[in-house]
Design a protein around this motif. Sequence first.
Motif, PDB file in Angstrom:
ATOM      1  N   ALA A 168      68.740  48.821  13.540  1.00 34.26           N
ATOM      2  CA  ALA A 168      68.114  47.955  14.361  1.00 34.26           C
ATOM      3  C   ALA A 168      67.158  48.577  15.396  1.00 34.26           C
ATOM      4  CB  ALA A 168      69.414  47.413  15.305  1.00 34.26           C
ATOM      5  N   HIS A 169      67.642  49.790  15.904  1.00 31.80           N
ATOM      6  CA  HIS A 169      66.808  50.746  16.691  1.00 31.80           C
ATOM      7  C   HIS A 169      65.167  50.665  16.085  1.00 31.80           C
ATOM      8  CE1 HIS A 169      64.958  54.134  18.655  1.00 31.80           C
ATOM      9  NE2 HIS A 169      65.829  54.008  19.595  1.00 31.80           N
ATOM     10  N   ASP A 185      71.132  34.147  15.086  1.00 27.84           N
ATOM     11  CA  ASP A 185      70.623  33.705  13.938  1.00 27.84           C
ATOM     12  C   ASP A 185      70.106  32.091  13.804  1.00 27.84           C
ATOM     13  OD1 ASP A 185      70.986  35.983  12.370  1.00 27.84           O
ATOM     14  OD2 ASP A 185      73.000  35.653  12.018  1.00 27.84           O
ATOM     15  N   ALA A 186      71.007  31.316  14.424  1.00 29.15           N
ATOM     16  CA  ALA A 186      70.758  29.676  14.775  1.00 29.15           C
ATOM     17  C   ALA A 186      69.419  29.628  15.395  1.00 29.15           C
ATOM     18  CB  ALA A 186      71.895  29.289  15.262  1.00 29.15           C
ATOM     19  N   MET A 187      69.080  30.414  16.511  1.00 32.82           N
ATOM     20  CA  MET A 187      67.961  30.180  17.076  1.00 32.82           C
ATOM     21  C   MET A 187      66.840  30.340  16.094  1.00 32.82           C
ATOM     22  SD  MET A 187      66.399  32.305  20.071  1.00 32.82           S
ATOM     23  CE  MET A 187      65.707  33.689  19.196  1.00 32.82           C
ATOM     24  N   ILE A 188      66.711  31.563  15.345  1.00 27.98           N
ATOM     25  CA  ILE A 188      65.681  31.821  14.496  1.00 27.98           C
ATOM     26  C   ILE A 188      65.505  31.002  13.378  1.00 27.98           C
ATOM     27  CG2 ILE A 188      64.892  33.833  12.705  1.00 27.98           C
ATOM     28  CD1 ILE A 188      66.626  35.668  14.280  1.00 27.98           C
ATOM     29  N   ASP A 189      66.612  30.293  12.693  1.00 30.16           N
ATOM     30  CA  ASP A 189      66.593  29.061  11.801  1.00 30.16           C
ATOM     31  C   ASP A 189      65.948  27.869  12.521  1.00 30.16           C
ATOM     32  OD1 ASP A 189      67.680  31.035   9.944  1.00 30.16           O
ATOM     33  OD2 ASP A 189      69.822  30.211  10.249  1.00 30.16           O
ATOM     34  N   THR A 236      68.529  47.314  21.659  1.00 28.81           N
ATOM     35  CA  THR A 236      68.809  46.717  20.243  1.00 28.81           C
ATOM     36  C   THR A 236      69.902  47.610  19.627  1.00 28.81           C
ATOM     37  OG1 THR A 236      66.744  45.677  20.098  1.00 28.81           O
ATOM     38  CG2 THR A 236      67.887  45.494  18.300  1.00 28.81           C
ATOM     39  N   GLU A 237      69.696  48.690  19.771  1.00 32.26           N
ATOM     40  CA  GLU A 237      70.861  49.678  19.307  1.00 32.26           C
ATOM     41  C   GLU A 237      72.291  49.509  19.991  1.00 32.26           C
ATOM     42  OE1 GLU A 237      71.480  54.430  18.625  1.00 32.26           O
ATOM     43  OE2 GLU A 237      69.489  53.670  19.266  1.00 32.26           O
ATOM     44  N   ARG A 238      72.171  49.355  21.472  1.00 30.09           N
ATOM     45  CA  ARG A 238      73.331  48.933  21.951  1.00 30.09           C
ATOM     46  C   ARG A 238      73.673  47.565  21.639  1.00 30.09           C
ATOM     47  NH1 ARG A 238      77.883  50.367  24.022  1.00 30.09           N
ATOM     48  NH2 ARG A 238      78.593  49.095  25.684  1.00 30.09           N
ATOM     49  N   ALA A 239      73.012  46.701  21.343  1.00 27.10           N
ATOM     50  CA  ALA A 239      73.532  45.351  21.094  1.00 27.10           C
ATOM     51  C   ALA A 239      74.004  45.342  19.785  1.00 27.10           C
ATOM     52  CB  ALA A 239      72.486  44.493  20.984  1.00 27.10           C
ATOM     53  N   ALA A 240      73.909  46.038  18.949  1.00 28.53           N
ATOM     54  CA  ALA A 240      74.534  46.255  17.508  1.00 28.53           C
ATOM     55  C   ALA A 240      75.714  46.403  17.698  1.00 28.53           C
ATOM     56  CB  ALA A 240      73.669  47.143  16.564  1.00 28.53           C
ATOM     57  N   LEU A 241      76.267  47.347  18.708  1.00 26.08           N
ATOM     58  CA  LEU A 241      77.640  47.598  18.989  1.00 26.08           C
ATOM     59  C   LEU A 241      78.257  46.811  19.891  1.00 26.08           C
ATOM     60  CD1 LEU A 241      76.975  51.555  19.316  1.00 26.08           C
ATOM     61  CD2 LEU A 241      77.556  50.327  17.153  1.00 26.08           C
ATOM     62  N   ALA A 242      77.581  46.202  20.934  1.00 24.93           N
ATOM     63  CA  ALA A 242      78.391  45.426  21.853  1.00 24.93           C
ATOM     64  C   ALA A 242      78.202  43.792  21.886  1.00 24.93           C
ATOM     65  CB  ALA A 242      77.446  45.685  23.363  1.00 24.93           C
ATOM     66  N   HIS A 255      61.963  39.590  13.501  1.00 23.86           N
ATOM     67  CA  HIS A 255      62.984  38.914  14.140  1.00 23.86           C
ATOM     68  C   HIS A 255      64.074  38.893  13.198  1.00 23.86           C
ATOM     69  CE1 HIS A 255      60.825  37.242  17.787  1.00 23.86           C
ATOM     70  NE2 HIS A 255      60.585  38.465  17.595  1.00 23.86           N
ATOM     71  N   ARG A 256      63.984  38.275  11.879  1.00 20.52           N
ATOM     72  CA  ARG A 256      65.145  38.113  10.915  1.00 20.52           C
ATOM     73  C   ARG A 256      65.446  39.448  10.395  1.00 20.52           C
ATOM     74  NH1 ARG A 256      65.777  32.977   9.337  1.00 20.52           N
ATOM     75  NH2 ARG A 256      64.066  31.390   9.359  1.00 20.52           N
ATOM     76  N   ALA A 257      64.637  40.415  10.401  1.00 19.74           N
ATOM     77  CA  ALA A 257      65.192  41.662   9.775  1.00 19.74           C
ATOM     78  C   ALA A 257      65.953  42.544  10.971  1.00 19.74           C
ATOM     79  CB  ALA A 257      63.911  42.680   9.413  1.00 19.74           C
ATOM     80  N   ILE A 258      65.465  42.166  12.364  1.00 16.68           N
ATOM     81  CA  ILE A 258      66.184  42.825  13.407  1.00 16.68           C
ATOM     82  C   ILE A 258      67.661  42.297  13.382  1.00 16.68           C
ATOM     83  CG2 ILE A 258      66.372  43.240  15.933  1.00 16.68           C
ATOM     84  CD1 ILE A 258      63.356  43.444  15.604  1.00 16.68           C
TER      85      ILE A 258
END
Length: 224
Positions: free
Chosen positions: A204-205, A121-125, A105-111, A189-192
């Motif tokens: 995120a981590h 976001d749309a999937m969560i909504d 998740t930390e890596r995803a925040a950058l990549a 999930h929303r917070a992440i």
Amino acid sequence: MAVTDQAIAGIKDMIVKGRLAPGDRLPPEKELSDELGLSRSSLREAVKALEMIRVLDVRRGDGTYVTSLEPNLLLEAMSFVVDLHRDDSVLEIFAVRRILEPAATERAALAASDEQLAELDAMIDAVPADPDIDALVAHDLEFHNRIATSTGNAYLAGLLESMSGPTVRARIWRGATEAGAVERTIDEHRAIARALRDRDAKLAHALTVAHVAGVEAWLRGAKA
């Protein structure tokens, strides 16, 4: 063994011995609770849990029935619940997830691309206001898979996906038995996703550590 598990084990024994078959109606609540030596409230909790994982079908005003699943599938599902406290393999998988998922998740925040994060976001909504347990678990699996994929590291994504299958039933059981688990999962999930959108890798981590550790802590309690 927890009282609820004792009730489940008793119902399982009735199926094994042929007293209950797929489609059969359970005995009246008082009769069944007396036979199993349990309180009626404990029996109700067991019935509710087994209804959530589709072993029992509660028909309001009619009674409670064993579902039409094949006997081996019924027993397989019930064995998972009864044996949960004796099997450490799922707990060990969650311990590994607690190490790898936050790093992913930390890596995803950058990549992750803006498009990937918008789709997350749309999937969560799109999750219904009151999802059933199957829908929640499907959402949970997709949520974590999308994050892993967005790292751009196919090996890491594949490794995390390989650990998802063995944890599905534990996730279902948590959703069925822990109060507020559905709402808590979506909120986490929303917070992440928000931290990912803000490109805050450290947050995120940390949020992912708390998210996975919460399930792990519940599982340890369920096994106690």
